[in-house]
Write an enzyme that holds these catalytic residues in place. Structure first.
Site, short mmCIF file in Angstrom:
data_model
loop_
_atom_site.label_atom_id
_atom_site.label_comp_id
_atom_site.label_asym_id
_atom_site.label_seq_id
_atom_site.Cartn_x
_atom_site.Cartn_y
_atom_site.Cartn_z
N SER A 52 63.92 16.64 82.57
CA SER A 52 64.22 17.82 83.37
C SER A 52 64.88 17.44 84.70
O SER A 52 65.99 16.90 84.70
CB SER A 52 62.94 18.63 83.56
OG SER A 52 63.22 19.92 84.03
N HIS A 67 61.66 21.99 75.61
CA HIS A 67 61.92 21.20 76.82
C HIS A 67 61.18 19.87 76.82
O HIS A 67 61.74 18.84 77.18
CB HIS A 67 61.48 22.04 78.02
CG HIS A 67 61.93 21.52 79.34
ND1 HIS A 67 63.24 21.45 79.73
CD2 HIS A 67 61.21 21.05 80.40
CE1 HIS A 67 63.33 20.97 80.96
NE2 HIS A 67 62.11 20.71 81.39
N ASP A 83 65.44 24.11 73.84
CA ASP A 83 65.28 24.31 75.29
C ASP A 83 66.48 25.06 75.85
O ASP A 83 67.62 24.78 75.46
CB ASP A 83 65.13 22.96 75.97
CG ASP A 83 64.98 23.07 77.48
OD1 ASP A 83 64.32 24.02 77.94
OD2 ASP A 83 65.52 22.22 78.20
#
Length: 473
Positions: A192, A447, A390
């Site tokens: 991320s 994610h 994601d």
């Protein structure tokens, strides 16, 4: 995860060779009913205090664990949790894990993704994770910057660049306390906002290694061999556009119609894109970069993410999707657990404080592509990968970033065809590798890729830490 809504020179964190010799110290210290092993590292002025073998999370017989704090200055306490490798710990490599945010705890990765234990189907207590990354490597999880997770005290960090020296100091002090790891292969893995953290941390470590080699500072060389980033936020110019394109082209959930996408592209071209052009990488002004972050959120990210009932971390699920389970946070709130692991603060998964500091400098809007390219050009093994369900840091944006990466073999890599990535004969994604750079799109993963596809994630980790290109099995 990436939220939807004191710059210091390298030399200042080293020790001039002319400084008077000082000695490390080791002793036992009691604090709030917890007995810590304490190590004072003379070279950095840092202090590590930790408890050993708490019995929490890692229950494999004979596998040691250590949890506690790195303290720097008068009130900066960075939380770490270290697990020895389950196999061959005396020779296994050393790897670090950082969650993103900015300001999200790495306990997310530990308990929801790739640590020694996990909470199956939202159970209230953890159980053994057979796909833990410490099957292969000695694993160090770090909560940074200060204020994140169990870290506490004064938070002076407001940018990715400022975060790197403090992480380097932790590793230096860690080597002082655990010298048996100093010559091991070392890897940085993150996700991320790790698309910012990973390139900058790796680049900073390499610059420190060069300074140590030249004699301008003293310190311990970090034998950095690998950088892995899944579902990373690297380059806003590319990835804000990918929000639009992914919303129409992903195979799970058509979030936007073609006419809506066209309208958003117009907004990007007239508002978001021009604002980002005024935020010139790591050197852009804070005000220009903060304005770009606000403009792009208001015109692209915010409206699309609110366009329908879907989870931005997994478009297959509604916005109230319970996975990955958050029950680990309740577990970390139990006083008996807190005391056992040596924590001195209340756990905060993704507190607003650190995030707000990064927002004030517009850090989110700064591209790390050139920094990442320099790391690839240095020869370190790099894998950029992403789960294809994601949205917030989607695979399409990551794929476009890695194809445009300005490294020595950019054109050849961009033109390379994707191949099926298999795990034990089953197709788990699409990949390509050239020289020391690999890309992987992981099927049916949101994610937090290791949560959704644990066997695939462990295979990627082992191959990358082994300094090998990705390859199917």
């Amino acid at each position: 995860m990436r939220f939807t809504t004191l710059l210091t020179s390298a030399i200042s964190f080293g020790v001039a060779l002319a400084a008077p010799a000082q000695l490390d110290k080791r002793y036992i210290q009691e604090e709030n009913g917890i007995n810590y092993h304490v190590f004072e590292h003379a070279a950095t002025g840092a202090k590590i205090r930790f408890v050993k073998n708490s019995g929490i999370c890692e229950t494999t017989p004979g596998v040691n664990q250590y949890s506690g704090y790195l303290s720097i200055g008068s009130n900066q306490n960075m939380w770490f949790w270290f697990f020895e490798a389950r196999n061959n710990p005396t020779t296994a490599p050393l790897a670090t894990w950082f969650n993103g945010g900015p300001g999200c705890s790495s306990m997310i990765g530990l308990f929801q993704e790739n640590g020694p234990c996990h909470f199956v189907n939202g159970a209230s207590t953890p159980s053994n994770n057979t796909f833990s990354w410490n099957n292969f490597a000695n694993m160090l999880y770090v909560d940074q910057p200060i204020g994140t997770g169990f870290s506490y005290g004064t938070d002076d960090v407001s940018s990715t660049v400022q975060a790197a020296p403090e992480v380097w100091r932790l590793i230096q002090a860690f080597y002082g306390q655990f010298p048996q790891y100093t010559n091991r292969d070392f890897g940085i893995f993150t996700e991320s906002y790790g698309g910012h953290y990973g390139p900058e941390f790796a680049s900073y470590f390499e610059s420190q290694n060069a300074a140590i080699k030249s004699g301008s500072i003293s310190g311990t060389n970090v034998n950095l061999v690998a950088l892995g980033i899944n579902n990373g936020w690297f380059d806003p110019k590319i990835q804000y556009q990918a929000y639009i394109d992914y919303s129409t082209s992903n195979k799970y959930n058509q979030i936007l119609s073609s006419s809506q996408a066209s309208s958003y592209h117009s907004s990007y071209n007239s508002q978001c894109g021009p604002a980002l052009s005024k935020c010139t990488g790591l050197t852009g002004s804070n005000s220009a970069c903060e304005n770009a972050e606000n403009t792009c959120y208001q015109t692209i990210e915010g409206p699309i993410s609110n366009n329908g009932n879907f989870d931005v971390y997994d478009v297959r699920a509604p916005s109230n999707d319970p996975n990955p389970p958050e029950t680990y946070a309740n577990y970390l709130a139990q006083s008996s657990v807190v005391k056992a692991i040596g924590a001195q603060s209340t756990y905060q998964e993704c507190p607003n404080g650190p995030y707000s500091k990064f927002s004030s400098t517009g850090d989110d809007s700064r591209s790390l592509s050139s920094t990442l390219a320099s790391v690839v050009n240095s020869g370190i093994r790099v894998v950029i990968w992403a789960g294809d369900a994601d949205w917030i840091c989607n695979y399409l944006g990551g794929f476009n970033v890695v194809n445009a990466l300005p490294w020595s073999q950019q054109s050849a890599f961009a033109n390379l065809q994707l191949k099926s990535y298999t795990v034990a004969g089953t197709a788990r994604g699409l990949y390509k590798s050239l020289a020391n750079l690999s890309w992987l799109q992981v099927y049916a993963a949101g994610h937090e890729v290791p949560f959704y596809q644990p066997a695939t994630a462990l295979q990627v980790f082992k191959q990358t830490m082994s300094k090998a290109p990705l390859s199917g099995t």
